[in-house]
Design an enzyme around this catalytic site. Structure first.
Site, PDB file in Angstrom:
ATOM      1  CG  HIS A 141      46.063  68.734 156.541  1.00  0.00           C
ATOM      2  ND1 HIS A 141      44.764  68.333 156.769  1.00  0.00           N
ATOM      3  CD2 HIS A 141      46.078  69.283 155.308  1.00  0.00           C
ATOM      4  CE1 HIS A 141      44.025  68.631 155.712  1.00  0.00           C
ATOM      5  NE2 HIS A 141      44.780  69.198 154.812  1.00  0.00           N
TER       6      HIS A 141
ATOM      7  NE  ARG B 229      35.050  67.328 148.461  1.00  0.00           N
ATOM      8  CZ  ARG B 229      36.295  67.166 147.975  1.00  0.00           C
ATOM      9  NH1 ARG B 229      36.482  66.790 146.723  1.00  0.00           N
ATOM     10  NH2 ARG B 229      37.347  67.351 148.750  1.00  0.00           N
TER      11      ARG B 229
ATOM     12  CG  HIS C 107      37.848  71.598 152.316  1.00  0.00           C
ATOM     13  ND1 HIS C 107      38.518  72.249 153.326  1.00  0.00           N
ATOM     14  CD2 HIS C 107      38.763  70.833 151.689  1.00  0.00           C
ATOM     15  CE1 HIS C 107      39.792  71.914 153.296  1.00  0.00           C
ATOM     16  NE2 HIS C 107      39.974  71.046 152.315  1.00  0.00           N
TER      17      HIS C 107
ATOM     18  NE  ARG D  95      49.186  66.740 146.133  1.00  0.00           N
ATOM     19  CZ  ARG D  95      48.404  65.690 145.969  1.00  0.00           C
ATOM     20  NH1 ARG D  95      48.858  64.621 145.369  1.00  0.00           N
ATOM     21  NH2 ARG D  95      47.172  65.715 146.424  1.00  0.00           N
TER      22      ARG D  95
ATOM     23  CE1 TYR E  30      38.580  74.738 147.351  1.00  0.00           C
ATOM     24  CE2 TYR E  30      39.785  74.097 149.320  1.00  0.00           C
ATOM     25  CZ  TYR E  30      39.728  74.231 147.953  1.00  0.00           C
ATOM     26  OH  TYR E  30      40.789  73.847 147.190  1.00  0.00           O
TER      27      TYR E  30
ATOM     28  NE  ARG F  74      46.570  72.656 149.722  1.00  0.00           N
ATOM     29  CZ  ARG F  74      47.522  72.052 149.014  1.00  0.00           C
ATOM     30  NH1 ARG F  74      48.447  72.785 148.429  1.00  0.00           N
ATOM     31  NH2 ARG F  74      47.541  70.736 148.907  1.00  0.00           N
TER      32      ARG F  74
END
Length: 334
Positions: free
Chosen positions: A77, A206, A234, A47, A110, A17
Protein backbone atom coordinates in the site's frame (compact mmCIF):
# COMPACT_ATOMS: atom_id res chain seq x y z
CA UNK A 1 11.15 13.99 -16.98
CA UNK A 2 13.09 10.94 -15.80
CA UNK A 3 11.74 8.87 -18.72
CA UNK A 4 13.45 11.24 -21.19
CA UNK A 5 16.57 12.11 -19.17
CA UNK A 6 19.55 10.36 -20.77
CA UNK A 7 21.36 10.26 -17.41
CA UNK A 8 18.57 8.42 -15.58
CA UNK A 9 19.40 4.72 -15.37
CA UNK A 10 16.51 3.33 -13.35
CA UNK A 11 13.03 4.03 -11.96
CA UNK A 12 11.47 1.90 -9.24
CA UNK A 13 7.89 2.48 -8.18
CA UNK A 14 4.96 0.97 -6.28
CA UNK A 15 1.47 1.26 -7.80
CA UNK A 16 -1.64 0.60 -5.73
CA UNK A 17 -4.42 2.45 -7.55
CA UNK A 18 -3.92 4.13 -10.93
CA UNK A 19 -6.30 6.00 -13.20
CA UNK A 20 -7.97 4.27 -16.13
CA UNK A 21 -5.97 6.52 -18.46
CA UNK A 22 -2.77 6.68 -16.45
CA UNK A 23 -0.09 9.13 -17.57
CA UNK A 24 2.12 7.72 -14.80
CA UNK A 25 2.05 4.23 -16.35
CA UNK A 26 2.56 5.67 -19.82
CA UNK A 27 5.68 7.49 -18.57
CA UNK A 28 7.03 4.28 -17.01
CA UNK A 29 6.47 2.45 -20.30
CA UNK A 30 8.25 5.24 -22.16
CA UNK A 31 11.18 5.01 -19.75
CA UNK A 32 11.54 1.28 -20.36
CA UNK A 33 11.29 1.79 -24.12
CA UNK A 34 14.09 4.37 -23.79
CA UNK A 35 16.34 1.68 -22.31
CA UNK A 36 16.00 2.48 -18.62
CA UNK A 37 15.72 -0.21 -15.96
CA UNK A 38 12.12 0.08 -14.73
CA UNK A 39 10.85 -1.98 -11.79
CA UNK A 40 7.17 -1.62 -10.88
CA UNK A 41 5.23 -3.34 -8.14
CA UNK A 42 1.57 -3.47 -9.14
CA UNK A 43 -0.73 -4.45 -6.28
CA UNK A 44 -3.35 -6.76 -7.80
CA UNK A 45 -5.26 -6.96 -4.49
CA UNK A 46 -6.27 -3.28 -4.57
CA UNK A 47 -10.01 -3.61 -3.93
CA UNK A 48 -12.25 -2.55 -6.88
CA UNK A 49 -9.16 -1.86 -9.04
CA UNK A 50 -8.07 -5.44 -9.71
CA UNK A 51 -9.10 -5.51 -13.38
CA UNK A 52 -7.63 -2.08 -14.11
CA UNK A 53 -4.32 -3.02 -12.46
CA UNK A 54 -4.08 -6.28 -14.41
CA UNK A 55 -4.55 -4.42 -17.70
CA UNK A 56 -1.88 -1.86 -16.85
CA UNK A 57 0.57 -4.52 -15.63
CA UNK A 58 0.32 -6.24 -19.04
CA UNK A 59 1.03 -2.92 -20.74
CA UNK A 60 4.08 -2.39 -18.48
CA UNK A 61 5.42 -5.87 -19.20
CA UNK A 62 4.95 -5.41 -22.93
CA UNK A 63 6.99 -2.19 -22.76
CA UNK A 64 9.88 -4.01 -21.09
CA UNK A 65 9.30 -3.13 -17.43
CA UNK A 66 9.98 -5.66 -14.70
CA UNK A 67 6.65 -6.12 -12.95
CA UNK A 68 6.15 -7.60 -9.47
CA UNK A 69 2.65 -8.65 -8.45
CA UNK A 70 2.59 -8.00 -4.72
CA UNK A 71 3.55 -10.26 -1.84
CA UNK A 72 1.87 -13.37 -0.50
CA UNK A 73 0.02 -12.46 2.68
CA UNK A 74 0.58 -8.71 2.40
CA UNK A 75 -0.85 -5.82 0.43
CA UNK A 76 1.70 -3.29 -0.83
CA UNK A 77 0.00 0.00 0.00
CA UNK A 78 3.09 2.24 0.07
CA UNK A 79 3.48 5.19 -2.29
CA UNK A 80 7.18 5.08 -3.11
CA UNK A 81 9.26 6.07 -6.12
CA UNK A 82 13.05 5.96 -6.51
CA UNK A 83 14.88 7.46 -9.48
CA UNK A 84 18.61 6.80 -9.96
CA UNK A 85 20.61 9.18 -12.11
CA UNK A 86 24.28 8.92 -13.10
CA UNK A 87 26.51 11.56 -14.62
CA UNK A 88 30.09 10.41 -15.06
CA UNK A 89 31.15 8.94 -11.72
CA UNK A 90 28.42 10.79 -9.81
CA UNK A 91 25.24 8.96 -8.70
CA UNK A 92 22.17 10.86 -7.53
CA UNK A 93 19.00 9.46 -5.99
CA UNK A 94 15.59 11.12 -6.06
CA UNK A 95 13.15 9.52 -3.63
CA UNK A 96 9.48 10.46 -3.53
CA UNK A 97 7.21 9.31 -0.72
CA UNK A 98 3.52 10.20 -0.60
CA UNK A 99 0.29 9.66 1.28
CA UNK A 100 -1.84 9.26 -1.85
CA UNK A 101 -1.91 6.97 -4.86
CA UNK A 102 -0.36 7.74 -8.25
CA UNK A 103 -3.80 8.40 -9.66
CA UNK A 104 -4.64 11.52 -11.65
CA UNK A 105 -8.37 11.22 -10.91
CA UNK A 106 -8.23 10.89 -7.12
CA UNK A 107 -5.47 13.50 -6.88
CA UNK A 108 -8.11 16.09 -7.84
CA UNK A 109 -10.50 14.90 -5.13
CA UNK A 110 -8.29 13.91 -2.19
CA UNK A 111 -6.08 15.93 0.16
CA UNK A 112 -2.62 14.34 0.22
CA UNK A 113 1.00 15.17 0.93
CA UNK A 114 4.15 14.20 -0.95
CA UNK A 115 7.84 14.80 -0.32
CA UNK A 116 10.75 14.49 -2.74
CA UNK A 117 14.28 14.27 -1.40
CA UNK A 118 17.88 13.62 -2.44
CA UNK A 119 18.79 12.36 1.05
CA UNK A 120 21.08 9.35 0.50
CA UNK A 121 20.05 7.57 3.71
CA UNK A 122 16.40 7.71 2.70
CA UNK A 123 17.37 6.46 -0.77
CA UNK A 124 19.25 3.56 0.83
CA UNK A 125 16.13 2.60 2.78
CA UNK A 126 14.06 2.83 -0.41
CA UNK A 127 16.57 0.60 -2.23
CA UNK A 128 16.25 -1.94 0.59
CA UNK A 129 12.45 -1.83 0.30
CA UNK A 130 12.52 -2.51 -3.44
CA UNK A 131 15.19 -5.22 -3.10
CA UNK A 132 13.04 -6.97 -0.50
CA UNK A 133 9.93 -6.72 -2.69
CA UNK A 134 11.85 -8.12 -5.66
CA UNK A 135 12.82 -11.07 -3.43
CA UNK A 136 9.19 -11.60 -2.33
CA UNK A 137 10.05 -10.41 1.17
CA UNK A 138 9.59 -7.48 3.55
CA UNK A 139 12.25 -5.18 4.98
CA UNK A 140 13.46 -6.21 8.43
CA UNK A 141 15.28 -2.98 9.39
CA UNK A 142 15.54 0.60 8.14
CA UNK A 143 17.45 3.72 9.11
CA UNK A 144 15.25 6.77 8.43
CA UNK A 145 12.00 5.51 6.91
CA UNK A 146 9.29 3.70 8.85
CA UNK A 147 8.26 0.61 6.89
CA UNK A 148 5.45 -1.79 7.84
CA UNK A 149 4.97 -4.59 8.62
CA UNK A 150 8.21 -4.88 10.60
CA UNK A 151 9.42 -1.34 11.22
CA UNK A 152 6.46 1.00 11.67
CA UNK A 153 4.17 0.08 14.57
CA UNK A 154 7.12 -0.64 16.90
CA UNK A 155 8.82 2.65 16.03
CA UNK A 156 5.59 4.62 16.53
CA UNK A 157 5.20 2.99 19.96
CA UNK A 158 8.80 3.93 20.79
CA UNK A 159 8.14 7.57 19.86
CA UNK A 160 5.00 7.62 22.02
CA UNK A 161 7.12 6.21 24.87
CA UNK A 162 9.59 9.05 24.29
CA UNK A 163 6.83 11.62 24.87
CA UNK A 164 5.67 9.74 27.98
CA UNK A 165 9.22 9.93 29.36
CA UNK A 166 9.32 13.69 28.71
CA UNK A 167 6.01 14.21 30.55
CA UNK A 168 7.07 12.02 33.47
CA UNK A 169 10.26 14.05 33.88
CA UNK A 170 8.27 17.30 34.11
CA UNK A 171 8.48 18.32 30.46
CA UNK A 172 5.74 19.00 27.91
CA UNK A 173 5.04 15.83 25.95
CA UNK A 174 3.01 16.23 22.76
CA UNK A 175 1.62 13.98 20.01
CA UNK A 176 -0.28 15.15 16.94
CA UNK A 177 -1.64 12.68 14.39
CA UNK A 178 -3.80 12.97 11.27
CA UNK A 179 -5.10 9.72 9.82
CA UNK A 180 -8.16 8.19 8.15
CA UNK A 181 -8.84 5.57 10.83
CA UNK A 182 -7.69 4.53 14.31
CA UNK A 183 -8.25 0.88 15.27
CA UNK A 184 -4.77 -0.45 16.20
CA UNK A 185 -5.24 -1.58 19.83
CA UNK A 186 -1.53 -1.44 20.71
CA UNK A 187 -1.29 2.18 19.60
CA UNK A 188 -4.63 3.06 21.24
CA UNK A 189 -3.50 1.56 24.55
CA UNK A 190 -0.25 3.51 24.36
CA UNK A 191 -2.16 6.74 23.63
CA UNK A 192 -4.19 6.12 26.80
CA UNK A 193 -1.00 5.50 28.77
CA UNK A 194 0.46 8.73 27.37
CA UNK A 195 -2.66 10.69 28.33
CA UNK A 196 -2.46 9.35 31.87
CA UNK A 197 1.16 10.53 32.02
CA UNK A 198 0.13 14.05 31.00
CA UNK A 199 1.04 14.00 27.30
CA UNK A 200 -1.21 16.34 25.27
CA UNK A 201 -2.57 14.45 22.24
CA UNK A 202 -4.41 15.96 19.24
CA UNK A 203 -5.89 13.50 16.75
CA UNK A 204 -7.54 14.33 13.44
CA UNK A 205 -9.30 11.10 12.46
CA UNK A 206 -11.64 11.36 9.48
CA UNK A 207 -13.35 7.97 9.78
CA UNK A 208 -13.36 5.00 12.15
CA UNK A 209 -12.05 5.86 15.62
CA UNK A 210 -11.97 3.26 18.40
CA UNK A 211 -10.65 5.66 21.05
CA UNK A 212 -12.92 7.78 23.25
CA UNK A 213 -11.42 11.09 24.42
CA UNK A 214 -12.20 13.10 27.54
CA UNK A 215 -12.61 10.18 29.97
CA UNK A 216 -11.50 11.49 33.36
CA UNK A 217 -8.21 10.01 34.52
CA UNK A 218 -7.80 8.06 31.29
CA UNK A 219 -8.07 10.11 28.09
CA UNK A 220 -8.72 13.63 29.38
CA UNK A 221 -5.55 14.86 27.64
CA UNK A 222 -6.77 13.64 24.25
CA UNK A 223 -8.77 15.71 21.74
CA UNK A 224 -10.19 14.08 18.60
CA UNK A 225 -11.80 15.82 15.64
CA UNK A 226 -13.00 14.66 12.22
CA UNK A 227 -12.91 16.91 9.16
CA UNK A 228 -15.30 16.14 6.31
CA UNK A 229 -15.43 18.65 3.48
CA UNK A 230 -15.38 19.13 -0.26
CA UNK A 231 -12.20 17.07 -0.61
CA UNK A 232 -11.61 13.64 0.92
CA UNK A 233 -9.14 14.07 3.78
CA UNK A 234 -6.53 11.42 2.93
CA UNK A 235 -3.14 12.67 4.13
CA UNK A 236 -1.44 11.00 7.11
CA UNK A 237 0.78 13.00 9.46
CA UNK A 238 2.60 11.79 12.57
CA UNK A 239 4.10 14.39 14.94
CA UNK A 240 5.98 13.79 18.17
CA UNK A 241 7.28 16.52 20.47
CA UNK A 242 7.39 20.31 20.30
CA UNK A 243 9.76 22.99 19.10
CA UNK A 244 13.11 22.09 17.58
CA UNK A 245 12.90 18.50 18.86
CA UNK A 246 9.64 17.80 17.02
CA UNK A 247 9.69 14.76 14.71
CA UNK A 248 7.32 14.85 11.75
CA UNK A 249 6.47 12.05 9.32
CA UNK A 250 4.08 11.77 6.39
CA UNK A 251 2.83 8.26 5.70
CA UNK A 252 0.73 5.92 3.61
CA UNK A 253 -0.46 4.10 6.75
CA UNK A 254 -3.42 4.69 9.02
CA UNK A 255 -3.22 3.39 12.58
CA UNK A 256 -5.11 0.21 11.78
CA UNK A 257 -3.71 -3.27 12.40
CA UNK A 258 -4.28 -4.11 8.74
CA UNK A 259 -1.97 -1.21 7.84
CA UNK A 260 0.64 -1.51 10.56
CA UNK A 261 1.05 -5.30 10.52
CA UNK A 262 -0.47 -6.71 7.31
CA UNK A 263 0.61 -4.26 4.62
CA UNK A 264 3.82 -2.81 3.23
CA UNK A 265 3.51 0.85 4.19
CA UNK A 266 6.08 3.65 4.20
CA UNK A 267 6.37 6.76 6.37
CA UNK A 268 9.01 9.38 5.60
CA UNK A 269 10.62 11.80 8.05
CA UNK A 270 10.38 15.48 7.18
CA UNK A 271 13.92 16.84 7.64
CA UNK A 272 13.70 20.26 5.99
CA UNK A 273 12.85 22.93 8.58
CA UNK A 274 10.71 24.99 6.19
CA UNK A 275 8.61 21.95 5.26
CA UNK A 276 8.31 20.96 8.93
CA UNK A 277 7.02 24.45 9.69
CA UNK A 278 4.54 24.24 6.81
CA UNK A 279 3.13 20.90 7.98
CA UNK A 280 2.94 22.11 11.60
CA UNK A 281 1.03 25.18 10.39
CA UNK A 282 -1.37 22.99 8.38
CA UNK A 283 -2.00 20.73 11.37
CA UNK A 284 -2.66 23.73 13.63
CA UNK A 285 -5.14 25.15 11.11
CA UNK A 286 -6.97 21.80 10.96
CA UNK A 287 -7.27 21.84 14.74
CA UNK A 288 -8.69 25.37 14.53
CA UNK A 289 -11.21 24.48 11.79
CA UNK A 290 -14.70 25.56 12.93
CA UNK A 291 -16.54 25.07 9.65
CA UNK A 292 -16.04 21.42 8.72
CA UNK A 293 -14.63 19.91 11.93
CA UNK A 294 -16.65 17.81 14.32
CA UNK A 295 -15.32 17.00 17.78
CA UNK A 296 -15.72 13.61 19.46
CA UNK A 297 -16.86 13.72 23.09
CA UNK A 298 -16.61 11.26 25.96
CA UNK A 299 -20.07 9.85 25.10
CA UNK A 300 -18.91 8.85 21.63
CA UNK A 301 -20.91 11.61 19.92
CA UNK A 302 -19.61 14.04 17.27
CA UNK A 303 -20.59 17.70 17.52
CA UNK A 304 -19.90 20.41 14.95
CA UNK A 305 -17.20 22.71 16.33
CA UNK A 306 -18.70 26.09 17.18
CA UNK A 307 -16.23 28.21 19.12
CA UNK A 308 -17.52 31.69 18.28
CA UNK A 309 -14.24 32.58 16.55
CA UNK A 310 -13.81 33.88 13.01
CA UNK A 311 -14.85 31.11 10.55
CA UNK A 312 -11.90 28.96 9.45
CA UNK A 313 -12.39 26.34 6.74
CA UNK A 314 -9.02 24.56 6.60
CA UNK A 315 -9.56 23.06 3.15
CA UNK A 316 -10.47 26.42 1.62
CA UNK A 317 -7.49 28.03 3.36
CA UNK A 318 -5.01 25.48 1.96
CA UNK A 319 -6.64 25.77 -1.46
CA UNK A 320 -6.13 29.55 -1.44
CA UNK A 321 -2.55 29.23 -0.13
CA UNK A 322 -1.70 26.78 -2.91
CA UNK A 323 -2.92 29.20 -5.58
CA UNK A 324 -1.07 32.05 -3.89
CA UNK A 325 2.20 30.08 -3.98
CA UNK A 326 1.61 29.07 -7.59
CA UNK A 327 1.00 32.71 -8.58
CA UNK A 328 4.22 33.84 -6.87
CA UNK A 329 6.19 31.09 -8.59
CA UNK A 330 4.76 32.09 -11.97
CA UNK A 331 5.79 35.72 -11.41
CA UNK A 332 9.30 34.68 -10.33
CA UNK A 333 9.67 32.50 -13.47
CA UNK A 334 8.83 35.48 -15.65
Amino acid sequence: EAADDKNVVSIKMTLYRVAKHSEVVEALCEAAENGKDVLVLVELKARFDEENNIEWSRRLEKAGCTVIYGLEGYKVHSKLCLITKRSGTKTEYYTQIGTGNYNEKTSRLYTDLSVMTCDKDIAKDAIDVFNALASDDTVKSVDKLLVAPNCLQNKVLDMIDGQIAIAQSGGEGYIGVKINSLTDKKIIDRFIEASRAGVKIDLVVRGICCLIPGVEGETDNIRIISIVGRFLEHSRIYMFGKGEERKIYIASADFMTRNTLRRVEVAAPILDEDIKAQISMMFDKMLADNCQARELDSDGEYTLVSDGKEPLNSQELFYDLAYERASKAEVEDK
